[in-house]
Design a protein around this motif. Structure first.
Motif, PDB file in Angstrom:
ATOM      1  N   THR A  85       5.716  -7.663  -7.871  1.00 29.63           N
ATOM      2  CA  THR A  85       4.407  -8.290  -8.028  1.00 29.63           C
ATOM      3  C   THR A  85       4.523  -9.625  -8.749  1.00 29.63           C
ATOM      4  O   THR A  85       3.936 -10.638  -8.334  1.00 29.63           O
ATOM      5  CB  THR A  85       3.463  -7.334  -8.801  1.00 29.63           C
ATOM      6  N   ASP A 138      -0.444  -5.714  -1.872  1.00 25.45           N
ATOM      7  CA  ASP A 138       0.423  -5.076  -2.864  1.00 25.45           C
ATOM      8  C   ASP A 138       0.082  -3.584  -2.976  1.00 25.45           C
ATOM      9  O   ASP A 138      -1.062  -3.201  -2.764  1.00 25.45           O
ATOM     10  CB  ASP A 138       0.214  -5.767  -4.221  1.00 25.45           C
ATOM     11  N   GLU A 139       1.082  -2.792  -3.325  1.00 25.86           N
ATOM     12  CA  GLU A 139       0.957  -1.327  -3.410  1.00 25.86           C
ATOM     13  C   GLU A 139       0.499  -0.759  -2.061  1.00 25.86           C
ATOM     14  O   GLU A 139      -0.365   0.102  -1.984  1.00 25.86           O
ATOM     15  CB  GLU A 139      -0.005  -0.906  -4.533  1.00 25.86           C
TER      16      GLU A 139
HETATM   17 MG    MG Z   1       3.821  -4.219  -8.349  1.00 25.94          MG
END
Ligand code: MG
Ligand code: ADP
Length: 413
Positions: A52, A176-177
Protein backbone atom coordinates in the motif's frame (compact mmCIF):
# COMPACT_ATOMS: atom_id res chain seq x y z
CA UNK A 1 13.99 11.94 17.46
CA UNK A 2 13.62 9.84 14.34
CA UNK A 3 10.37 8.01 13.77
CA UNK A 4 9.80 4.75 11.93
CA UNK A 5 6.07 4.69 11.31
CA UNK A 6 3.77 1.74 11.74
CA UNK A 7 0.95 3.27 9.73
CA UNK A 8 1.13 5.05 6.41
CA UNK A 9 2.15 8.61 7.18
CA UNK A 10 0.82 11.73 5.48
CA UNK A 11 4.27 12.86 4.51
CA UNK A 12 5.13 9.89 2.35
CA UNK A 13 8.52 11.06 1.14
CA UNK A 14 9.83 11.71 4.63
CA UNK A 15 9.44 8.08 5.64
CA UNK A 16 9.42 6.06 2.44
CA UNK A 17 12.57 4.02 1.98
CA UNK A 18 14.05 2.78 -1.28
CA UNK A 19 11.96 0.42 -3.50
CA UNK A 20 13.58 2.07 -6.51
CA UNK A 21 13.45 -1.05 -8.65
CA UNK A 22 9.79 -1.78 -7.96
CA UNK A 23 8.88 1.82 -8.64
CA UNK A 24 10.76 1.84 -11.92
CA UNK A 25 9.21 -1.43 -13.05
CA UNK A 26 5.63 -0.50 -12.20
CA UNK A 27 6.00 2.97 -13.72
CA UNK A 28 7.36 1.44 -16.88
CA UNK A 29 4.15 -0.56 -17.29
CA UNK A 30 1.96 2.40 -16.40
CA UNK A 31 3.70 4.78 -18.76
CA UNK A 32 2.54 2.65 -21.69
CA UNK A 33 -0.94 4.08 -21.18
CA UNK A 34 0.21 7.01 -23.22
CA UNK A 35 0.76 4.68 -26.17
CA UNK A 36 -2.70 3.18 -25.76
CA UNK A 37 -1.33 0.07 -24.10
CA UNK A 38 -3.23 -0.49 -20.91
CA UNK A 39 -1.37 -2.92 -18.68
CA UNK A 40 -3.31 -4.56 -15.91
CA UNK A 41 -1.21 -5.28 -12.84
CA UNK A 42 -1.50 -7.60 -9.87
CA UNK A 43 0.68 -6.85 -6.86
CA UNK A 44 1.08 -9.44 -4.16
CA UNK A 45 3.25 -9.81 -1.09
CA UNK A 46 3.12 -10.52 2.62
CA UNK A 47 0.97 -8.40 4.84
CA UNK A 48 3.06 -5.47 6.05
CA UNK A 49 5.65 -5.75 3.28
CA UNK A 50 4.72 -2.30 1.97
CA UNK A 51 2.37 -2.77 -0.99
CA UNK A 52 0.00 0.00 0.00
CA UNK A 53 2.78 2.41 0.93
CA UNK A 54 4.53 1.71 -2.37
CA UNK A 55 1.39 2.29 -4.41
CA UNK A 56 0.59 5.51 -2.56
CA UNK A 57 4.08 6.70 -3.35
CA UNK A 58 3.71 5.72 -7.01
CA UNK A 59 0.33 7.44 -7.33
CA UNK A 60 1.58 10.55 -5.58
CA UNK A 61 4.50 10.86 -7.97
CA UNK A 62 2.60 10.34 -11.22
CA UNK A 63 2.86 12.99 -13.86
CA UNK A 64 -0.21 15.23 -14.22
CA UNK A 65 -1.09 13.64 -17.53
CA UNK A 66 -2.21 10.54 -15.65
CA UNK A 67 -5.18 10.68 -13.31
CA UNK A 68 -5.21 8.27 -10.41
CA UNK A 69 -7.82 6.79 -8.11
CA UNK A 70 -7.22 4.66 -5.04
CA UNK A 71 -9.85 2.37 -3.55
CA UNK A 72 -9.31 0.46 -0.32
CA UNK A 73 -11.96 -2.22 -0.04
CA UNK A 74 -11.28 -2.71 3.65
CA UNK A 75 -12.72 0.77 4.21
CA UNK A 76 -16.09 -0.29 2.88
CA UNK A 77 -15.91 -3.30 5.09
CA UNK A 78 -14.98 -1.25 8.13
CA UNK A 79 -17.88 1.13 7.54
CA UNK A 80 -20.48 -1.54 7.00
CA UNK A 81 -19.25 -4.44 9.03
CA UNK A 82 -21.01 -6.82 6.69
CA UNK A 83 -20.02 -8.59 3.54
CA UNK A 84 -19.16 -6.50 0.52
CA UNK A 85 -21.60 -6.17 -2.33
CA UNK A 86 -20.80 -5.49 -5.97
CA UNK A 87 -22.83 -2.29 -5.80
CA UNK A 88 -20.83 -0.96 -2.89
CA UNK A 89 -17.58 -1.63 -4.69
CA UNK A 90 -18.83 0.18 -7.80
CA UNK A 91 -19.95 3.14 -5.73
CA UNK A 92 -16.60 3.28 -4.00
CA UNK A 93 -14.81 3.34 -7.36
CA UNK A 94 -17.16 6.09 -8.47
CA UNK A 95 -16.48 8.16 -5.34
CA UNK A 96 -12.79 7.93 -5.78
CA UNK A 97 -12.99 8.92 -9.46
CA UNK A 98 -15.15 11.82 -8.40
CA UNK A 99 -12.63 12.89 -5.78
CA UNK A 100 -9.86 12.77 -8.32
CA UNK A 101 -11.66 14.89 -10.86
CA UNK A 102 -13.09 17.43 -8.45
CA UNK A 103 -9.62 18.21 -7.11
CA UNK A 104 -8.69 19.92 -10.34
CA UNK A 105 -11.21 22.66 -11.15
CA UNK A 106 -9.95 23.51 -14.59
CA UNK A 107 -10.07 19.96 -15.76
CA UNK A 108 -13.40 19.46 -14.09
CA UNK A 109 -14.93 22.19 -16.26
CA UNK A 110 -13.39 20.73 -19.38
CA UNK A 111 -14.79 17.26 -19.00
CA UNK A 112 -18.13 18.14 -17.48
CA UNK A 113 -20.03 18.46 -20.76
CA UNK A 114 -18.90 15.24 -22.25
CA UNK A 115 -19.74 13.36 -19.07
CA UNK A 116 -23.20 14.89 -19.12
CA UNK A 117 -23.66 13.61 -22.64
CA UNK A 118 -22.51 10.22 -21.58
CA UNK A 119 -25.00 10.10 -18.76
CA UNK A 120 -27.82 11.07 -21.09
CA UNK A 121 -26.90 8.32 -23.50
CA UNK A 122 -27.29 5.81 -20.74
CA UNK A 123 -30.99 6.64 -20.69
CA UNK A 124 -31.34 6.19 -17.05
CA UNK A 125 -34.82 5.44 -15.95
CA UNK A 126 -34.74 3.77 -12.63
CA UNK A 127 -32.31 6.05 -10.97
CA UNK A 128 -33.22 7.46 -7.66
CA UNK A 129 -32.34 11.11 -7.91
CA UNK A 130 -32.94 11.85 -4.27
CA UNK A 131 -29.56 10.57 -3.55
CA UNK A 132 -27.17 13.26 -2.42
CA UNK A 133 -24.24 12.03 -4.47
CA UNK A 134 -23.31 13.92 -7.58
CA UNK A 135 -20.57 13.92 -10.10
CA UNK A 136 -19.89 16.90 -12.34
CA UNK A 137 -22.90 18.52 -10.70
CA UNK A 138 -25.10 15.78 -12.02
CA UNK A 139 -26.90 13.84 -9.39
CA UNK A 140 -25.99 10.24 -9.56
CA UNK A 141 -28.47 7.56 -9.18
CA UNK A 142 -28.27 5.31 -7.23
CA UNK A 143 -29.30 2.82 -8.25
CA UNK A 144 -31.92 0.64 -7.02
CA UNK A 145 -31.76 -2.80 -8.51
CA UNK A 146 -29.87 -1.48 -11.41
CA UNK A 147 -26.45 -2.82 -10.89
CA UNK A 148 -25.92 -3.36 -14.58
CA UNK A 149 -26.31 0.30 -15.43
CA UNK A 150 -24.30 1.44 -12.48
CA UNK A 151 -21.45 -0.85 -13.38
CA UNK A 152 -21.55 0.21 -17.03
CA UNK A 153 -21.44 3.83 -16.02
CA UNK A 154 -18.61 3.40 -13.54
CA UNK A 155 -16.51 1.13 -15.71
CA UNK A 156 -16.77 3.35 -18.78
CA UNK A 157 -16.26 6.61 -16.93
CA UNK A 158 -12.45 6.63 -16.65
CA UNK A 159 -11.94 6.17 -20.40
CA UNK A 160 -14.59 8.83 -21.10
CA UNK A 161 -12.68 11.22 -18.89
CA UNK A 162 -9.44 10.51 -20.72
CA UNK A 163 -11.17 10.93 -24.08
CA UNK A 164 -12.75 14.23 -23.12
CA UNK A 165 -9.53 16.21 -22.84
CA UNK A 166 -6.20 16.34 -24.60
CA UNK A 167 -4.28 16.95 -21.39
CA UNK A 168 -5.10 13.61 -19.84
CA UNK A 169 -3.38 10.57 -21.28
CA UNK A 170 -4.46 7.85 -18.92
CA UNK A 171 -6.25 6.76 -15.78
CA UNK A 172 -4.71 4.54 -13.12
CA UNK A 173 -7.06 2.81 -10.70
CA UNK A 174 -5.73 0.96 -7.68
CA UNK A 175 -7.96 -1.54 -5.89
CA UNK A 176 -6.37 -2.38 -2.57
CA UNK A 177 -7.22 -5.43 -0.42
CA UNK A 178 -8.85 -6.92 -3.48
CA UNK A 179 -8.97 -10.34 -1.82
CA UNK A 180 -11.99 -9.05 0.09
CA UNK A 181 -13.87 -9.42 -3.18
CA UNK A 182 -14.07 -13.09 -2.35
CA UNK A 183 -17.08 -12.22 -0.23
CA UNK A 184 -19.18 -10.58 -2.96
CA UNK A 185 -21.91 -12.76 -4.37
CA UNK A 186 -19.99 -13.76 -7.44
CA UNK A 187 -16.34 -12.75 -7.41
CA UNK A 188 -15.76 -14.49 -10.71
CA UNK A 189 -18.47 -12.52 -12.49
CA UNK A 190 -17.06 -9.35 -10.99
CA UNK A 191 -13.57 -10.04 -12.31
CA UNK A 192 -14.96 -10.90 -15.74
CA UNK A 193 -16.85 -7.63 -15.76
CA UNK A 194 -13.70 -5.64 -15.12
CA UNK A 195 -11.86 -7.72 -17.69
CA UNK A 196 -14.48 -7.13 -20.35
CA UNK A 197 -14.35 -3.36 -19.93
CA UNK A 198 -10.61 -3.13 -19.53
CA UNK A 199 -10.19 -4.97 -22.79
CA UNK A 200 -11.79 -2.18 -24.77
CA UNK A 201 -10.29 0.72 -22.87
CA UNK A 202 -6.91 1.74 -24.13
CA UNK A 203 -6.00 4.28 -21.49
CA UNK A 204 -7.08 2.76 -18.20
CA UNK A 205 -4.83 0.58 -16.07
CA UNK A 206 -6.11 -1.32 -13.09
CA UNK A 207 -3.79 -2.35 -10.29
CA UNK A 208 -5.14 -5.02 -7.99
CA UNK A 209 -3.26 -5.54 -4.76
CA UNK A 210 -3.71 -7.42 -1.53
CA UNK A 211 -2.02 -9.59 1.06
CA UNK A 212 -2.75 -12.92 -0.51
CA UNK A 213 -0.52 -15.89 -0.96
CA UNK A 214 0.59 -16.36 -4.55
CA UNK A 215 -1.08 -19.73 -4.82
CA UNK A 216 -4.45 -18.75 -3.41
CA UNK A 217 -7.73 -19.48 -5.08
CA UNK A 218 -8.63 -15.84 -5.56
CA UNK A 219 -5.49 -15.25 -7.60
CA UNK A 220 -6.28 -18.08 -9.94
CA UNK A 221 -9.84 -16.78 -10.24
CA UNK A 222 -8.46 -13.42 -11.28
CA UNK A 223 -5.42 -14.30 -13.31
CA UNK A 224 -5.09 -18.09 -13.55
CA UNK A 225 -5.37 -19.94 -16.83
CA UNK A 226 -9.13 -20.17 -16.63
CA UNK A 227 -9.45 -16.97 -14.63
CA UNK A 228 -10.88 -13.72 -15.93
CA UNK A 229 -7.56 -12.25 -17.04
CA UNK A 230 -6.17 -15.62 -18.05
CA UNK A 231 -2.60 -14.81 -17.09
CA UNK A 232 -2.54 -11.51 -18.96
CA UNK A 233 -2.20 -9.48 -15.80
CA UNK A 234 1.34 -8.58 -14.97
CA UNK A 235 2.01 -10.15 -11.62
CA UNK A 236 4.56 -8.50 -9.37
CA UNK A 237 5.50 -9.80 -5.96
CA UNK A 238 6.82 -7.21 -3.53
CA UNK A 239 9.69 -8.74 -1.60
CA UNK A 240 10.70 -8.00 1.96
CA UNK A 241 13.85 -5.90 2.41
CA UNK A 242 17.04 -7.88 1.93
CA UNK A 243 19.54 -8.09 4.79
CA UNK A 244 21.58 -5.31 3.21
CA UNK A 245 18.56 -3.07 2.67
CA UNK A 246 17.43 -3.71 6.23
CA UNK A 247 20.87 -2.75 7.56
CA UNK A 248 21.00 0.40 5.49
CA UNK A 249 17.44 1.33 6.42
CA UNK A 250 18.14 1.00 10.13
CA UNK A 251 21.41 2.91 9.85
CA UNK A 252 19.71 5.78 8.07
CA UNK A 253 16.33 5.95 9.76
CA UNK A 254 16.45 4.52 13.28
CA UNK A 255 17.39 6.21 16.52
CA UNK A 256 20.90 4.91 16.46
CA UNK A 257 20.04 1.26 16.95
CA UNK A 258 23.12 -0.96 16.87
CA UNK A 259 23.51 -4.72 16.77
CA UNK A 260 26.25 -7.24 17.18
CA UNK A 261 26.31 -9.89 14.44
CA UNK A 262 24.17 -12.41 16.25
CA UNK A 263 21.77 -9.68 17.27
CA UNK A 264 21.28 -8.56 13.68
CA UNK A 265 20.83 -12.15 12.53
CA UNK A 266 18.10 -12.62 15.11
CA UNK A 267 16.53 -9.30 14.18
CA UNK A 268 16.41 -10.28 10.51
CA UNK A 269 15.19 -13.78 11.26
CA UNK A 270 12.29 -12.46 13.33
CA UNK A 271 11.26 -9.56 11.10
CA UNK A 272 12.10 -11.39 7.86
CA UNK A 273 12.79 -7.98 6.34
CA UNK A 274 9.12 -7.02 6.50
CA UNK A 275 9.05 -3.24 6.97
CA UNK A 276 6.15 -3.10 9.41
CA UNK A 277 7.99 -5.47 11.74
CA UNK A 278 11.28 -3.66 11.25
CA UNK A 279 9.61 -0.37 12.12
CA UNK A 280 7.69 -1.59 15.12
CA UNK A 281 10.59 -3.55 16.57
CA UNK A 282 12.99 -0.65 16.05
CA UNK A 283 10.66 1.67 17.87
CA UNK A 284 10.92 -0.59 20.91
CA UNK A 285 14.62 -1.49 20.93
CA UNK A 286 16.97 0.58 23.07
CA UNK A 287 19.11 3.03 21.15
CA UNK A 288 21.88 3.36 23.67
CA UNK A 289 23.36 -0.13 23.68
CA UNK A 290 24.46 -2.87 21.33
CA UNK A 291 21.50 -5.19 20.80
CA UNK A 292 22.32 -8.88 21.03
CA UNK A 293 20.11 -11.90 20.49
CA UNK A 294 18.65 -11.79 23.99
CA UNK A 295 17.69 -8.16 23.85
CA UNK A 296 15.86 -8.78 20.58
CA UNK A 297 13.97 -11.80 21.88
CA UNK A 298 13.09 -10.18 25.20
CA UNK A 299 11.73 -7.10 23.52
CA UNK A 300 9.64 -9.12 21.13
CA UNK A 301 8.16 -11.12 23.97
CA UNK A 302 7.39 -8.09 26.06
CA UNK A 303 5.89 -6.07 23.26
CA UNK A 304 4.33 -8.65 21.00
CA UNK A 305 0.96 -6.85 21.08
CA UNK A 306 2.57 -3.78 19.66
CA UNK A 307 4.59 -5.64 17.05
CA UNK A 308 1.74 -7.80 15.82
CA UNK A 309 -0.61 -4.85 15.76
CA UNK A 310 -1.74 -5.32 12.17
CA UNK A 311 -3.00 -8.80 12.97
CA UNK A 312 -5.39 -7.50 15.58
CA UNK A 313 -7.45 -5.91 12.83
CA UNK A 314 -7.31 -9.04 10.75
CA UNK A 315 -8.19 -11.29 13.66
CA UNK A 316 -11.12 -9.13 14.61
CA UNK A 317 -12.69 -9.84 11.23
CA UNK A 318 -12.27 -13.60 11.13
CA UNK A 319 -15.12 -15.99 11.73
CA UNK A 320 -15.09 -18.36 14.68
CA UNK A 321 -14.46 -21.26 12.28
CA UNK A 322 -11.43 -19.51 10.79
CA UNK A 323 -10.08 -18.79 14.26
CA UNK A 324 -10.54 -22.40 15.30
CA UNK A 325 -8.61 -23.60 12.29
CA UNK A 326 -5.77 -21.19 13.05
CA UNK A 327 -5.58 -22.26 16.68
CA UNK A 328 -5.55 -25.91 15.63
CA UNK A 329 -2.67 -25.20 13.28
CA UNK A 330 -0.78 -23.46 16.06
CA UNK A 331 -1.37 -26.15 18.66
CA UNK A 332 -0.20 -28.86 16.29
CA UNK A 333 2.51 -26.90 14.56
CA UNK A 334 0.71 -27.24 11.25
CA UNK A 335 -1.90 -29.79 10.27
CA UNK A 336 -2.94 -31.96 7.35
CA UNK A 337 -6.47 -32.79 6.27
CA UNK A 338 -6.89 -35.84 8.47
CA UNK A 339 -5.84 -33.96 11.55
CA UNK A 340 -8.16 -31.04 10.82
CA UNK A 341 -11.09 -33.38 10.27
CA UNK A 342 -10.36 -35.20 13.51
CA UNK A 343 -9.84 -32.13 15.65
CA UNK A 344 -12.62 -29.95 14.35
CA UNK A 345 -16.29 -30.57 14.32
CA UNK A 346 -16.91 -29.51 10.76
CA UNK A 347 -17.67 -31.24 7.51
CA UNK A 348 -15.05 -31.53 4.81
CA UNK A 349 -16.62 -28.87 2.54
CA UNK A 350 -16.82 -26.44 5.45
CA UNK A 351 -13.18 -26.93 6.34
CA UNK A 352 -12.23 -26.60 2.71
CA UNK A 353 -14.16 -23.35 2.39
CA UNK A 354 -12.45 -21.79 5.40
CA UNK A 355 -9.01 -23.03 4.38
CA UNK A 356 -9.53 -21.26 1.05
CA UNK A 357 -10.62 -18.07 2.68
CA UNK A 358 -7.66 -18.11 5.13
CA UNK A 359 -5.30 -18.65 2.24
CA UNK A 360 -6.94 -15.81 0.30
CA UNK A 361 -6.24 -13.62 3.30
CA UNK A 362 -2.58 -14.56 3.32
CA UNK A 363 -2.80 -16.14 6.75
CA UNK A 364 -2.07 -19.78 5.97
CA UNK A 365 -0.01 -21.64 3.40
CA UNK A 366 0.19 -25.19 2.17
CA UNK A 367 3.78 -26.24 2.72
CA UNK A 368 5.96 -28.84 1.08
CA UNK A 369 5.16 -31.35 3.87
CA UNK A 370 1.55 -31.29 2.68
CA UNK A 371 0.54 -29.50 5.80
CA UNK A 372 -1.27 -26.24 6.30
CA UNK A 373 0.81 -23.84 8.32
CA UNK A 374 0.59 -20.29 9.62
CA UNK A 375 2.47 -18.03 7.21
CA UNK A 376 3.61 -15.49 9.73
CA UNK A 377 5.76 -16.18 12.74
CA UNK A 378 4.83 -13.00 14.57
CA UNK A 379 1.16 -13.90 14.30
CA UNK A 380 2.03 -17.28 15.74
CA UNK A 381 4.02 -15.77 18.60
CA UNK A 382 1.26 -13.31 19.34
CA UNK A 383 -1.42 -15.98 19.52
CA UNK A 384 0.78 -18.29 21.57
CA UNK A 385 1.30 -15.51 24.07
CA UNK A 386 -2.39 -15.22 24.71
CA UNK A 387 -3.36 -17.29 27.66
CA UNK A 388 -7.10 -17.17 27.37
CA UNK A 389 -7.78 -19.15 24.23
CA UNK A 390 -11.51 -19.26 24.81
CA UNK A 391 -11.70 -15.51 24.89
CA UNK A 392 -9.60 -15.14 21.79
CA UNK A 393 -11.81 -17.50 19.95
CA UNK A 394 -15.07 -15.89 20.78
CA UNK A 395 -13.73 -12.44 20.45
CA UNK A 396 -15.08 -10.92 23.65
CA UNK A 397 -11.54 -10.01 24.33
CA UNK A 398 -11.14 -8.68 20.87
CA UNK A 399 -13.67 -5.96 21.01
CA UNK A 400 -11.79 -4.75 24.07
CA UNK A 401 -8.44 -4.83 22.33
CA UNK A 402 -9.96 -3.36 19.23
CA UNK A 403 -11.17 -0.29 21.10
CA UNK A 404 -7.91 0.13 22.92
CA UNK A 405 -6.00 -0.12 19.71
CA UNK A 406 -8.13 2.56 18.11
CA UNK A 407 -7.15 4.96 20.88
CA UNK A 408 -3.58 3.99 20.51
CA UNK A 409 -3.52 4.51 16.79
CA UNK A 410 -5.31 7.81 16.60
CA UNK A 411 -2.48 10.01 17.81
CA UNK A 412 -0.17 8.36 15.29
CA UNK A 413 -2.45 8.82 12.32
MG1 MG B 1 -2.01 -2.82 2.24
N1 ADP C 1 9.36 1.40 1.73
C1 ADP C 1 9.07 1.59 3.02
N2 ADP C 1 9.78 2.46 3.78
C2 ADP C 1 9.48 2.66 5.07
N3 ADP C 1 8.50 2.04 5.71
C3 ADP C 1 7.74 1.17 5.03
C4 ADP C 1 7.98 0.89 3.66
N4 ADP C 1 7.08 0.00 3.24
C5 ADP C 1 6.31 -0.28 4.30
N5 ADP C 1 6.67 0.44 5.38
C6 ADP C 1 6.03 0.41 6.71
O1 ADP C 1 5.29 -0.79 6.84
C7 ADP C 1 3.91 -0.49 7.07
C8 ADP C 1 3.07 -1.49 6.33
O2 ADP C 1 3.10 -1.22 4.94
P1 ADP C 1 1.82 -1.43 4.03
O3 ADP C 1 2.10 -0.73 2.76
O4 ADP C 1 0.61 -1.05 4.76
O5 ADP C 1 1.88 -3.00 3.84
P2 ADP C 1 0.94 -3.93 2.96
O6 ADP C 1 0.02 -3.04 2.20
O7 ADP C 1 1.88 -4.69 2.10
O8 ADP C 1 0.25 -4.84 3.95
C9 ADP C 1 3.71 0.95 6.59
O9 ADP C 1 2.70 1.56 7.33
C10 ADP C 1 5.05 1.57 6.86
O10 ADP C 1 5.08 2.02 8.19
Amino acid sequence: MKIMPITIPKDIDKYFFNRQKDIKKINMYLSMLEEDIPNQILITGYRGVGKTFLLKKILQDQDEKFLTAYIDLSNIYARQRTDLTEEEVMKEILFSIKNTTSKNKKMHEKIKDSIKMFLKQLKIKDYDFDNPIDIFDIPIPLIKDNYEKLSKFVMELPQKIVDSTEDIKGFIIVIDEFQLLQSVKSPEAFFWLIRSYSQIQYNVSYIFTGSVSKTSEIISMLNGQTGAFGGRMIQIDIEPFTREETKRYIDERSNNIKFNDKGFNKFYECTRGIPIYINSLCSILPGNQICDENIILENIKLNIDQIAIMWIYVWGRLSVQEREIILTLIENDGANWTLLLNELNYSKPTISKYLDSLSNKGIIEYDFNKKYIISDKMLKTWLKNMNKMEDILYSKYYSIIFNNIQQYLEPII
